[in-house]
Design an enzyme around this catalytic site. Sequence first.
Site, PDB file in Angstrom:
ATOM      1  CB  CYS A   1     -27.335  47.602  34.994  1.00  0.00           C
ATOM      2  SG  CYS A   1     -29.120  47.381  35.144  1.00  0.00           S
TER       3      CYS A   1
ATOM      4  CG  ASP B   1      -2.193  67.842  21.683  1.00  0.00           C
ATOM      5  OD1 ASP B   1      -2.542  68.862  21.062  1.00  0.00           O
ATOM      6  OD2 ASP B   1      -1.501  67.868  22.720  1.00  0.00           O
TER       7      ASP B   1
ATOM      8  CB  CYS C   1     -31.061  51.243  36.300  1.00  0.00           C
ATOM      9  SG  CYS C   1     -30.994  49.676  37.209  1.00  0.00           S
TER      10      CYS C   1
END
Length: 756
Positions: A34, A452, A37
Amino acid sequence: MGTTTSTQTPAGTDVPVATLDRARVQLDVSGMSCASCAARVQTALNKLPEVRASVNFGTRVATIEAPAGIDDTVLCDVVRKAGCDASPREAGTARIDDPDADHARSLMLRLAVAAVLFVPLADLSVMFAVVPSTRFTGWQWVLTALAAPVVLWAAWPFHRKALRMARHGGASMETLISVGILSASVWSLYTVFSSDHTVTATGIWQALVGSDAIYFEVAAGVTVFVLAGRYFEARAKSKAGSALRALAELSAKDVTLLLADGSELVIPTDELAEQHRFVVRPGQTIAADGLVVEGSAAVDMSAMTGEAKPQRVHPGDQVIGGTIVLDGRLVVEAAAVGADTRFAGMVRLVEEAQAQKADAQRLADRVSAVFVPCVFVIAALTAVGWLLAGGGANQAVSAALAVLVIACPCALGLATPTAMMVASGRGAQLGIFLKGHRALEATRAVDTVVFDKTGTLTTGRLTVSAVTAEQGWDGEEVLALAAAVEAASEHAVALAISASAPRHAEVEDFRSTPGRGVSGVVGGRAVRVGKPAWIASSGLSPTLTAARRTAESRGETVVFVEVDGQPCGAVAVSDTVKDSAADAVATLHARGLRTVLLTGDNAASAGAVAARVGIDEVIADVLPDGKVDVIEQLREQGRVVAMVGDGINDGPALACADLGMAIGRGTDVAISAADVVLVRDDLTTVPVALGLAAATMRTIKVNLVWAFGYNVAAIPIAAAGLLNPLIAGAAMAFSSFFVVSNSLRLRNFSSVPHHR
């Protein structure tokens, strides 16, 4: 080099460090479950003297600025002491392997076993608890046999992570899950193997309240639901990291080195050095940035520059690594290799852009640091309170265990993946693929959509847009003569012209004049097709001059046709604008959104396309790193940006934008870097995708609010001893049911975009 001193690290090791020189080190970090961590590893690294670290949970990479003399093993040891594993990596390179996909497969196996055993376990547990008369000899062993594989083997990833965190004095959501599962299992073993299983209460409610505290189904249910959540999360992270893997796969693996005696030697690209000369043949990828020293060829530059037309290069021209030679043989002298190439810079851009997104952690990860220890404190206080009140050990343990069980994040684990699953299914029906939830937080606030051009607003395929014939000539005849000569050429313009007139005569004595055009004999007549400057040497009429001016004002490419020395016509070639582009832009404008055209093409072509589709703001002649700069500038102005693109060159911009949207027929890199993929080549799905993304984010937020609210409300009730295990299990099941039901509402999402 700067002066070197000896610094004492937390590990107690003398490490030589340079006080003036600094180095950039990258580590591959594994074992992070997670975002908390990642934060813990980052904090541990930053405690080292003169070290600045940033840990990217999405890409599993720790980027560290440290004194130049520090040993990588010291940094890896610090990461391991924080509860994770690490290994050095070369900066600017992408991982070919996919640890998240491997993790997802492992979780899927555990989930399948747990789910198969959970169904009979839940049925038998409820039946034996509520209706004791159904118990038979050895019923305890049946429940234990069904539960053991689930709570021990299937839930082992949670237990392993909890043990590792405990060894380093930490706690995470896995700690709460593991303790809840094991506590429920241990108490269930005590309950089912105790000597007294008599239930004397009468009536349904009394039977439920007074039934045995069999928690096996709760322990197995928590395991199944949380495994499901982690499985879908691992799959999502695998998709997120595939942008870098796609880039790595695209690069050339081997290169043909040209030796001094003229012989050739194939070597790995890693061994190529500056000033080495190497050979590139048709269909091969150029291995490094450099200069052409021999040969001429058409090079597909669309991957790096966004240009629709291949560029013909000659001796003295620069070429870019990662582009593909379409025809001809080139000898290139390497000018930049390895991490110094433009291609490697592209990898770094995507990686850094993804790192910026990882800073937006999920709500569950942000509160877990507080939520987990609070639950343990409440459970301990509950047990002590009941003992002081004279409730006895059984009541104290039962109430404390109820707190742990009711607080297990079962609904929390389902909150995000179920919404994403339903939204993905509905999106597939609408031609939309939602890949992740992190960037979706910005969808409700998106106010600028950047497009784009090539392959996004246009088809990316050149076609003949107009044919102008000189007086006395027929347009079809001019096109047929041009097509006959161009059929022998591989140039993109030639392919478009030859495709427009499939029936044409054969060409004889074909010749190609690099940078000018082609010539040949068709039906006994000398025909030349090429650039205006080449054909105009014999003079042009006002008709052809006007045709050229009109076509170029629209951003089209014009070639002239000459027969027997006399110009007879002009052929205009253009990249066709998609039919859906104008409607999509109009819908976005109706919703009050700002639209911008951002492209690597020339200003004339970009302006013409923008005028056709209704976009007022145009930014042209922009390279990939420049696109990222433009996106960042818009964000610095307070804009929330959605980027729509399709090419490799759009990958960094897609990853950098608040919301990246890739055309499904685009390159793998663009699709991998984006948060939303438009499966159908229809731009009207852009406003629909924004609406679906916003609805998905609203659903996720409601799910999370319910999941946390459920725990906040249920924990005090459990602490008061008012929750029987079956009632707690039913409440937990209802919480999960609510989250799933709320997510299923996304199946009814309308494909009609609503105006603000």
